[in-house]
Structure formats: structure tokens, C-alpha cells
Design a protein around this motif. Structure first.
Motif, PDB file in Angstrom:
ATOM      1  N   THR A 134      72.002  47.097  34.604  1.00 50.56           N
ATOM      2  CA  THR A 134      71.881  46.352  35.855  1.00 50.56           C
ATOM      3  C   THR A 134      73.147  45.521  36.043  1.00 50.56           C
ATOM      4  N   TYR A 135      73.712  45.609  37.242  1.00 53.33           N
ATOM      5  CA  TYR A 135      75.041  45.018  37.461  1.00 53.33           C
ATOM      6  C   TYR A 135      75.057  44.229  38.768  1.00 53.33           C
ATOM      7  N   ALA A 136      75.690  43.085  38.729  1.00 51.62           N
ATOM      8  CA  ALA A 136      75.884  42.265  39.928  1.00 51.62           C
ATOM      9  C   ALA A 136      77.383  42.131  40.177  1.00 51.62           C
ATOM     10  N   LYS A 137      77.804  42.481  41.379  1.00 51.24           N
ATOM     11  CA  LYS A 137      79.226  42.464  41.725  1.00 51.24           C
ATOM     12  C   LYS A 137      79.466  41.468  42.844  1.00 51.24           C
ATOM     13  N   LYS A 138      80.529  40.708  42.719  1.00 48.83           N
ATOM     14  CA  LYS A 138      80.890  39.738  43.746  1.00 48.83           C
ATOM     15  C   LYS A 138      81.308  40.459  45.022  1.00 48.83           C
ATOM     16  N   ASP A 194      78.972  36.239  48.147  1.00 48.26           N
ATOM     17  CA  ASP A 194      77.679  36.808  47.789  1.00 48.26           C
ATOM     18  C   ASP A 194      77.785  37.633  46.506  1.00 48.26           C
ATOM     19  N   TRP A 195      76.603  38.052  46.034  1.00 47.61           N
ATOM     20  CA  TRP A 195      76.505  39.000  44.930  1.00 47.61           C
ATOM     21  C   TRP A 195      75.713  40.211  45.414  1.00 47.61           C
ATOM     22  N   ILE A 196      76.110  41.410  44.942  1.00 41.72           N
ATOM     23  CA  ILE A 196      75.361  42.632  45.228  1.00 41.72           C
ATOM     24  C   ILE A 196      74.781  43.133  43.912  1.00 41.72           C
ATOM     25  N   LEU A 197      73.461  43.215  43.857  1.00 38.80           N
ATOM     26  CA  LEU A 197      72.749  43.532  42.618  1.00 38.80           C
ATOM     27  C   LEU A 197      72.196  44.948  42.688  1.00 38.80           C
ATOM     28  N   ASN A 198      72.483  45.757  41.646  1.00 39.07           N
ATOM     29  CA  ASN A 198      71.959  47.109  41.538  1.00 39.07           C
ATOM     30  C   ASN A 198      71.465  47.366  40.119  1.00 39.07           C
ATOM     31  N   GLY A 199      70.398  48.144  40.001  1.00 40.39           N
ATOM     32  CA  GLY A 199      69.894  48.483  38.679  1.00 40.39           C
ATOM     33  C   GLY A 199      68.380  48.561  38.649  1.00 40.39           C
ATOM     34  N   VAL A 230      63.437  36.193  37.905  1.00 43.22           N
ATOM     35  CA  VAL A 230      64.660  35.782  37.216  1.00 43.22           C
ATOM     36  C   VAL A 230      65.221  37.037  36.570  1.00 43.22           C
ATOM     37  N   VAL A 231      66.353  37.508  37.077  1.00 41.86           N
ATOM     38  CA  VAL A 231      66.907  38.808  36.694  1.00 41.86           C
ATOM     39  C   VAL A 231      68.236  38.594  35.981  1.00 41.86           C
ATOM     40  N   TRP A 232      68.400  39.281  34.848  1.00 42.79           N
ATOM     41  CA  TRP A 232      69.632  39.206  34.069  1.00 42.79           C
ATOM     42  C   TRP A 232      70.430  40.471  34.297  1.00 42.79           C
ATOM     43  N   ALA A 233      71.731  40.303  34.573  1.00 41.48           N
ATOM     44  CA  ALA A 233      72.579  41.430  34.940  1.00 41.48           C
ATOM     45  C   ALA A 233      73.982  41.253  34.379  1.00 41.48           C
ATOM     46  N   GLN A 234      74.636  42.389  34.140  1.00 45.73           N
ATOM     47  CA  GLN A 234      76.051  42.362  33.784  1.00 45.73           C
ATOM     48  C   GLN A 234      76.880  41.958  35.001  1.00 45.73           C
ATOM     49  N   THR A 235      77.912  41.184  34.771  1.00 50.13           N
ATOM     50  CA  THR A 235      78.885  40.860  35.803  1.00 50.13           C
ATOM     51  C   THR A 235      80.275  40.920  35.173  1.00 50.13           C
ATOM     52  N   ASP A 236      81.303  40.791  35.997  1.00 48.67           N
ATOM     53  CA  ASP A 236      82.667  40.752  35.458  1.00 48.67           C
ATOM     54  C   ASP A 236      82.889  39.533  34.577  1.00 48.67           C
ATOM     55  N   GLU A 237      81.997  38.526  34.687  1.00 39.91           N
ATOM     56  CA  GLU A 237      82.112  37.304  33.905  1.00 39.91           C
ATOM     57  C   GLU A 237      81.276  37.349  32.634  1.00 39.91           C
ATOM     58  N   GLY A 238      80.469  38.383  32.474  1.00 40.27           N
ATOM     59  CA  GLY A 238      79.498  38.444  31.385  1.00 40.27           C
ATOM     60  C   GLY A 238      78.090  38.481  31.965  1.00 40.27           C
ATOM     61  N   ILE A 239      77.085  38.443  31.120  1.00 40.35           N
ATOM     62  CA  ILE A 239      75.695  38.489  31.577  1.00 40.35           C
ATOM     63  C   ILE A 239      75.341  37.179  32.271  1.00 40.35           C
ATOM     64  N   ARG A 240      74.793  37.313  33.487  1.00 46.15           N
ATOM     65  CA  ARG A 240      74.375  36.140  34.264  1.00 46.15           C
ATOM     66  C   ARG A 240      72.919  36.304  34.697  1.00 46.15           C
ATOM     67  N   LEU A 282      61.076  47.046  38.094  1.00 49.66           N
ATOM     68  CA  LEU A 282      61.827  46.383  39.160  1.00 49.66           C
ATOM     69  C   LEU A 282      63.024  47.259  39.506  1.00 49.66           C
ATOM     70  N   TYR A 283      63.274  47.427  40.809  1.00 47.91           N
ATOM     71  CA  TYR A 283      64.439  48.190  41.257  1.00 47.91           C
ATOM     72  C   TYR A 283      65.257  47.339  42.230  1.00 47.91           C
ATOM     73  N   PHE A 284      66.562  47.416  42.064  1.00 48.19           N
ATOM     74  CA  PHE A 284      67.485  46.657  42.904  1.00 48.19           C
ATOM     75  C   PHE A 284      68.457  47.643  43.538  1.00 48.19           C
ATOM     76  N   ASP A 285      68.355  47.799  44.830  1.00 45.50           N
ATOM     77  CA  ASP A 285      69.179  48.749  45.577  1.00 45.50           C
ATOM     78  C   ASP A 285      70.043  47.971  46.559  1.00 45.50           C
ATOM     79  N   ASP A 286      71.260  47.639  46.115  1.00 46.25           N
ATOM     80  CA  ASP A 286      72.181  46.835  46.937  1.00 46.25           C
ATOM     81  C   ASP A 286      71.506  45.550  47.420  1.00 46.25           C
ATOM     82  N   VAL A 287      70.878  44.845  46.489  1.00 39.43           N
ATOM     83  CA  VAL A 287      70.236  43.571  46.815  1.00 39.43           C
ATOM     84  C   VAL A 287      71.328  42.511  46.997  1.00 39.43           C
TER      85      VAL A 287
END
Length: 384
Positions: free
Chosen positions: A145-149, A153-158, A173-183, A213-218
């Protein structure tokens, strides 16, 4: 059933009041119906959540924002009495307080705390916790699961899996990989692109809602991220909170099984006398009580350490490992005392026994806790 070691004598007055209040709630509102809920695979969360909130049980070990602010041992005692009703009931309370409310309380912004914690403490909003994924359970560091800036905003997929309360939650409360680490992200479940189908055909924790749980360009605003933590330290600290509730809760499940076995052994007559009068049955009952008392003492000791502010994750792993294993052994032995009646929902034993199969796995498998203890004792990491 007599508490031969008088373990509860070590509870203070407030802790005993919480014990008795929760036990009365379970006796009145849960036990008459939970067998049917289990058989029908339903859990009336929306009906029960406000009652649990009114009793002060949701996020009870947190302070402020409408939370009760009790000590850790009181929270443990409450978990014990809730799970004497059903592991699904305790799971609902644990997820709400230790996995959904705790990270907001510990790592959230003031805006996040003020928006969500009072509602969740009152049972007006239900939360869930998204960490485990279909391909990453014991090793959450590999989550996909990844969140991209995207601007601010953030775009969450996974995707996440085995999420208690997922399809009935108001916030995740969802934990996701980001370019900064897990957030961690606070995700209202009405956000477009979020979906949470329920998982069916379970033969354990049937009186509990379990979902994917599914995240499609959240798309989430920048204010959705938990600002005070980066990395696995965040979700792992939440798991330690929840595991503490588990190591207490399973004592309640074990006690319920032992009480059912003793009662049955006193009334079931074979060969001209109650089966409790036979040596083999008494041996089973005696060993069950030994296991229950040892688990109770472990929970009480770890509660004292947590109240003193010195409880370590390795100690929580010890409690989760030892107490779940003891509870499952007691449930299986109790089922044997009940014979054929042990597999029916007229008695609580088979329900607790199958529930404990899930408790054995979630919040860290037996193997994970064994390796955690092994690392603590040897100083050598066997995980990688």
C-alpha cells in the motif's frame, strides 16, 4: 467456581468495580445472544457501540477527549470480562481503543484528535486499523500500500486484509509506504475510492466483522497524515497496546471454558455418579485451573509493569504467547470434558475454542512472539 489463589484480591476498589460492571453487562447483554450471533455470523456493533461508550470502555486507558483515563490494569480487567463473553466483543473494543483511537491520540494532530476521539469514545463513530495485507502479514515492512504526494494532497492505493470492523467503520487508520517511509493516515470511510467488503465463510470469530480494505486513488488532504511518527515504530506501538488487551482477554475466555467444564462435570452422571467425581476428570480440571491461574498472574504482573511505565514489547510478547497458548489448551481440554455436548453452541466452549484459533494468529503469530523472545534472550536476530 472458587478462585483458589484469590488472585483478584490484588485488584483495588476501582478495578473491582470495573470488573463487576463489565461482567454484569456481559451477563445481561451478550451471553443470552452471542451463541446465535456466532451461528448467524453477525455482530450488532451499531447497537452495542453506544452502550460500550456509555460504560467508558472505548479508549478507556487513554486520557482526555472524552476517554475514561483508567490505569492499564483496569483496561486489562475489562478485556478479561469482555472476552469471557466472546473474543469478538473484546476484539471490537481492542480495535476501537488500542488500534484506531490510540494512534490518533499518540501521533495525531490536535485537529485529528478533536474531530475523532470524542466520537469514538462515545461509540458514535467506529474505527478500524489497516496494516496487514494479503501478501504481508507477519512482515509489515514489505507492505505494498502506497501513498504518493500530489501537491498538498496524498493519493493512496493498495489493499489491506483481515481488518476487524472494516466494513462498519467510519474512519480507518491506514499505514502505507511513502517516499518518506511508512506513514499513518486517518481515512474517513466515505472518501471516494475507499471500499471495505466483508470477509465471509469464517469458522472463527464469527460474531465479529472482518473485512478487506481497498484504496483506489483515494485522495486525502495533507491534514490526513499522522504528523508525529514515521516508520514501523508507529504501527508496532499500536500492536503492543492491543496485545496487552489480548493477554488479559484470553484469561476470560479460558475462565469461561473452565467454569463450563466444572459445571458440566458436577451435573453429568455416568456410571452412577457425576463425572467430576472420577479421577481422570478431576485431573483435567486441576490442570486447567493451574493454567488459568498462571495466565492470570502473568496478566496481573504485566499490568503492574505497564502501570509503572516500564513494560517492554518483549514482555508483551511473552504474555500474548503464553496466555493465548494456555487459553487454547484449556478450551480444548474443556471440550473433552463435555464430550459430544462440547461441540454444540448450547455451551460456550466450542465457540471460545474456535475463536482462540484466530487469537493465536492475529496481533503476531506464535512464531513471531517466539522469535521476539529468542532475540531478547540471545541478542541474535532470527527474523532475517
Amino acid at each position: 467456581m472458587d478462585d483458589l489463589l484469590r488472585i483478584d484480591d490484588r485488584l483495588d476498589g476501582d478495578q473491582r468495580l470495573i470488573r463487576d460492571t463489565v461482567k454484569s453487562f456481559v451477563d445481561d447483554r451478550i451471553l443470552p445472544y452471542v451463541g446465535d450471533w456466532f451461528e448467524e455470523a453477525v455482530f450488532p456493533a451499531r447497537e452495542l457501540a453506544p452502550v460500550l461508550g456509555e460504560l467508558g470502555l472505548l479508549g478507556m486507558h487513554l486520557s482526555g477527549y472524552g476517554c475514561a483515563g483508567t490505569d492499564a490494569t483496569s483496561y486489562g480487567v475489562a478485556c478479561r470480562e469482555l472476552e469471557a463473553g466472546d473474543s469478538g466483543l473484546r476484539s471490537f473494543v481492542s480495535v476501537q481503543g488500542s488500534l484506531a483511537m490510540f494512534p490518533i491520540w499518540k501521533y495525531g494532530s490536535e485537529e485529528q484528535k478533536s474531530e475523532w476521539l470524542p466520537q469514538m469514545a462515545a461509540g458514535q463513530a467506529i474505527g478500524c486499523f489497516g496494516l496487514t495485507e494479503p501478501d504481508h502479514g507477519s512482515d509489515p515492512s514489505g507492505m505494498r500500500t502506497y501513498a504518493k504526494k500530489d501537491g498538498s494532497d496524498w493519493i493512496l492505493n493498495g489493499a489491506k486484509m483481515w481488518i476487524t470492523n472494516g466494513s462498519i467503520a467510519d474512519v480507518a487508520v491506514v499505514w502505507a509506504q511513502t517516499d518518506e517511509g511508512i506513514r499513518g493516515f486517518v481515512v474517513p470511510t466515505t472518501t471516494p475510492g475507499f471500499s471495505a467488503p466483508e470477509i465471509h465463510k469464517k469458522l472463527s470469530l464469527r460474531a465479529s466483522v472482518t473485512s478487506s480494505l481497498y484504496f483506489d486513488d483515494v485522495r486525502l488532504p495533507g491534514s490526513a497524515v499522522l504528523p508525529e511518527v514515521v516508520g514501523l515504530r508507529g504501527p508496532l506501538s499500536c500492536l503492543s497496546e492491543a496485545r496487552f488487551g489480548i493477554l488479559w482477554g484470553v484469561v476470560g475466555a479460558a475462565r469461561a471454558c473452565l467454569e463450563a467444564a466444572v459445571s458440566y462435570a458436577q451435573s453429568r452422571v455416568q456410571f452412577g455418579k457425576p463425572i467430576g467425581g472420577f479421577q481422570l476428570t478431576q485431573e483435567k480440571i486441576a490442570w486447567m485451573y493451574v493454567g488459568l491461574a498462571q495466565a492470570s498472574l502473568t496478566a496481573l504482573h504485566l499490568g503492574s509493569l505497564k502501570d509503572a511505565g516500564v513494560l517492554r514489547p518483549q514482555q508483551v510478547s511473552f504474555g500474548k504467547l503464553a496466555n493465548v497458548r494456555a487459553a487454547l489448551d484449556i478450551a480444548r481440554e474443556a471440550r473433552s470434558v463435555l464430550g459430544g455436548n462440547g461441540i454444540t453452541l448450547e455451551y460456550p466452549v466450542i465457540r471460545h475454542m474456535t475463536n482462540l484459533e484466530s487469537v493465536l494468529t492475529y496481533e503476531g503469530t506464535q512464531e513471531i512472539h517466539l522469535l521476539t523472545l529468542g532475540k531478547a534472550l540471545t541478542g541474535l536476530d532470527a527474523f532475517r
